[in-house]
Motif scaffolding. Structure first.
Motif, short mmCIF file in Angstrom:
data_model
loop_
_atom_site.label_atom_id
_atom_site.label_comp_id
_atom_site.label_asym_id
_atom_site.label_seq_id
_atom_site.Cartn_x
_atom_site.Cartn_y
_atom_site.Cartn_z
N GLN A 101 -31.46 -2.53 11.16
CA GLN A 101 -32.73 -3.10 11.61
C GLN A 101 -33.30 -4.01 10.52
O GLN A 101 -33.33 -3.64 9.35
CB GLN A 101 -33.75 -1.99 11.89
N TRP A 102 -33.75 -5.19 10.93
CA TRP A 102 -34.36 -6.11 9.98
C TRP A 102 -35.25 -7.10 10.71
O TRP A 102 -35.12 -7.30 11.93
CB TRP A 102 -33.30 -6.86 9.17
N ALA A 103 -36.15 -7.71 9.98
CA ALA A 103 -37.01 -8.75 10.52
C ALA A 103 -37.29 -9.77 9.43
O ALA A 103 -37.42 -9.43 8.25
CB ALA A 103 -38.32 -8.16 11.04
N VAL A 104 -37.35 -11.04 9.83
CA VAL A 104 -37.63 -12.13 8.90
C VAL A 104 -38.90 -12.83 9.34
O VAL A 104 -39.01 -13.28 10.49
CB VAL A 104 -36.47 -13.15 8.86
N VAL A 105 -39.86 -12.91 8.42
CA VAL A 105 -41.15 -13.52 8.73
C VAL A 105 -41.41 -14.64 7.73
O VAL A 105 -41.39 -14.42 6.52
CB VAL A 105 -42.30 -12.49 8.67
N ARG A 106 -41.65 -15.83 8.26
CA ARG A 106 -41.93 -16.98 7.40
C ARG A 106 -43.43 -17.09 7.18
O ARG A 106 -44.22 -16.93 8.12
CB ARG A 106 -41.41 -18.26 8.04
N HIS A 107 -43.84 -17.35 5.94
CA HIS A 107 -45.25 -17.57 5.62
C HIS A 107 -45.46 -19.05 5.30
O HIS A 107 -44.61 -19.69 4.68
CB HIS A 107 -45.68 -16.72 4.44
N HIS A 108 -46.62 -19.57 5.70
CA HIS A 108 -46.93 -20.99 5.49
C HIS A 108 -48.14 -21.17 4.57
O HIS A 108 -48.83 -22.18 4.64
CB HIS A 108 -47.20 -21.66 6.84
N ASP A 109 -48.38 -20.19 3.69
CA ASP A 109 -49.57 -20.24 2.84
C ASP A 109 -49.30 -20.90 1.49
O ASP A 109 -50.21 -20.97 0.65
CB ASP A 109 -50.13 -18.84 2.63
N LYS A 110 -48.09 -21.37 1.25
CA LYS A 110 -47.77 -22.02 -0.02
C LYS A 110 -47.04 -23.34 0.25
O LYS A 110 -46.52 -23.57 1.35
CB LYS A 110 -46.91 -21.10 -0.90
N ALA A 111 -46.99 -24.17 -0.79
CA ALA A 111 -46.36 -25.48 -0.62
C ALA A 111 -44.85 -25.37 -0.46
O ALA A 111 -44.24 -26.19 0.22
CB ALA A 111 -46.69 -26.37 -1.83
N HIS A 112 -44.26 -24.36 -1.06
CA HIS A 112 -42.80 -24.24 -0.98
C HIS A 112 -42.41 -23.31 0.17
O HIS A 112 -43.14 -22.37 0.50
CB HIS A 112 -42.23 -23.70 -2.29
N PRO A 113 -41.27 -23.56 0.82
CA PRO A 113 -40.81 -22.69 1.91
C PRO A 113 -40.48 -21.30 1.38
O PRO A 113 -39.85 -21.15 0.33
CB PRO A 113 -39.55 -23.39 2.42
N HIS A 114 -40.92 -20.28 2.10
CA HIS A 114 -40.57 -18.92 1.71
C HIS A 114 -40.68 -17.99 2.92
O HIS A 114 -41.41 -18.27 3.87
CB HIS A 114 -41.44 -18.41 0.55
N MET A 115 -39.91 -16.93 2.87
CA MET A 115 -39.90 -15.96 3.97
C MET A 115 -39.76 -14.56 3.40
O MET A 115 -39.28 -14.36 2.28
CB MET A 115 -38.77 -16.26 4.95
N HIS A 116 -40.17 -13.59 4.21
CA HIS A 116 -40.10 -12.18 3.81
C HIS A 116 -39.12 -11.46 4.73
O HIS A 116 -39.23 -11.54 5.96
CB HIS A 116 -41.49 -11.54 3.90
N LEU A 117 -38.20 -10.77 4.11
CA LEU A 117 -37.16 -10.04 4.84
C LEU A 117 -37.43 -8.54 4.68
O LEU A 117 -37.47 -8.03 3.56
CB LEU A 117 -35.79 -10.40 4.28
N VAL A 118 -37.64 -7.85 5.79
CA VAL A 118 -37.86 -6.41 5.79
C VAL A 118 -36.63 -5.74 6.40
O VAL A 118 -36.23 -6.09 7.52
CB VAL A 118 -39.12 -6.03 6.60
N VAL A 119 -36.04 -4.78 5.67
CA VAL A 119 -34.79 -4.16 6.10
C VAL A 119 -34.93 -2.65 6.03
O VAL A 119 -35.52 -2.11 5.09
CB VAL A 119 -33.62 -4.60 5.20
#
Length: 320
Positions: A101-119
């Motif tokens: 089980q996993w989920a990937v959530v992208r955040h748009h609160d910063k200038a650089h691209p980043h995402m959070h992966l929960v496993v």
């Protein structure tokens, strides 16, 4: 690409954080998931915890990885590409994305691209996913993804930023020589740690490690015991001296040597046509059979003398 790996206890808290339901202005966006609902943090956490229940003794079942990219990659990294990268990253961490089980959530609160992966560290078969060597595996996975997707190399960005961004906040706030020295030493330790994360697992001796670190302006001083084994290692950078254990426990002299030796041990074992696990199992089986034979022999001797087996003898027969 940089991956920051942490292991946590609470799926509800983690799901609330990554989905940012209380702060929709942060722009959290689910871009991929497997085995969990994504309509709410509560449902996502319930799905994670339902599988986690197969391993109730596992305290920290939440693997959280923040994956960040340079701002220059913004155009290249749409949601589809980032979703693929997340799954490639999981494979690089030796996690099967089809059985976990996993989920990937992208955040748009910063200038650089980043995402959070929960496993979930409990896979769909109920087996625990090890968190050993997670930091080194993460570095290797990021480097492979950088090469495969043609991304800017994070190590180069980090060194460039270190030269260009000027003093750190601690250095800027320093108001005394002692505070300035402490802030400078902390920055040197950080630079050494970054360099080690990219080099330590790619080499097989202290000489090779020293050569690679030298390219980054970092020195290595090694002391040895009388038997030749490493006693301590110190790294030098911009006039500062930092012990390996001060950078991180995995960078002590003994642990670095163990890392250098591990590939050789595996090669020797494989050249003998026997995997480590198989060898350990054979040894355990032989030990159990030997104890069982000894128990039977002891029982036989007692019967020949007309003795009745005592509780210890009965216990001995249960071995195996």
């Amino acid at each position: 690409m940089i991956g920051k790996v942490k292991v946590n206890k609470s799926f509800p808290a983690m799901c609330q954080y990554v989905l940012q339901e209380k702060h929709p202005e942060q722009g959290a966006e689910v871009i991929a998931a497997h085995g969990v609902r994504t309509d709410s943090a509560a449902h996502m956490a319930q799905d994670f915890d339902a599988v986690r229940a197969m391993r109730p003794g596992l305290g920290k079942a939440v693997l959280h990885v923040a994956l960040a990219f340079p701002a220059e990659e913004q155009v290249k990294l749409d949601n589809t590409v980032m979703g693929r990268i997340a799954q490639d990253y999981l494979r690089g961490m030796r996690i099967d994305p089809e059985n976990t089980q996993w989920a990937v959530v992208r955040h748009h609160d910063k200038a650089h691209p980043h995402m959070h992966l929960v496993v979930n560290r409990v896979d769909l078969d109920g087996q625990t996913i090890s968190d050993q060597f997670s930091r080194s595996r993460s570095v290797e996975a990021c480097k492979r993804i950088e090469a495969e997707y043609g991304l800017i190399v994070a190590d180069q960005v980090g060194r460039k930023q270190a030269r260009e961004i000027g003093p750190t906040p601690a250095q800027a706030k320093a108001s005394s020589p002692h505070e300035q020295q402490s802030a400078d030493w902390s920055r040197a330790r950080h630079d050494i740690g970054r360099a080690l994360s990219y080099t330590a697992r790619q080499v097989r001796s202290f000489d090779e490690l020293g050569a690679e670190l030298g390219k980054r302006g970092i020195g290595l001083e090694l002391t040895r015991r009388k038997d030749g084994s490493p006693a301590g290692v110190v790294f030098t950078h911009e006039g500062h001296r930092v012990k390996g254990s001060q950078v991180g426990r995995e960078y002590s002299a003994g642990n670095l040597q163990a890392g250098f030796d591990r590939p050789r041990v595996q090669e020797q074992t494989q050249s003998q046509g026997q995997q480590p696990a198989a060898g350990l199992k054979q040894a355990a089986d032989a030990y159990a059979l030997a104890k069982l034979a000894a128990a039977y022999a002891k029982l036989s001797q007692g019967q020949q003398r007309g003795q009745t087996p005592d509780r210890e003898q009965d216990k001995g027969l249960s071995i195996g």
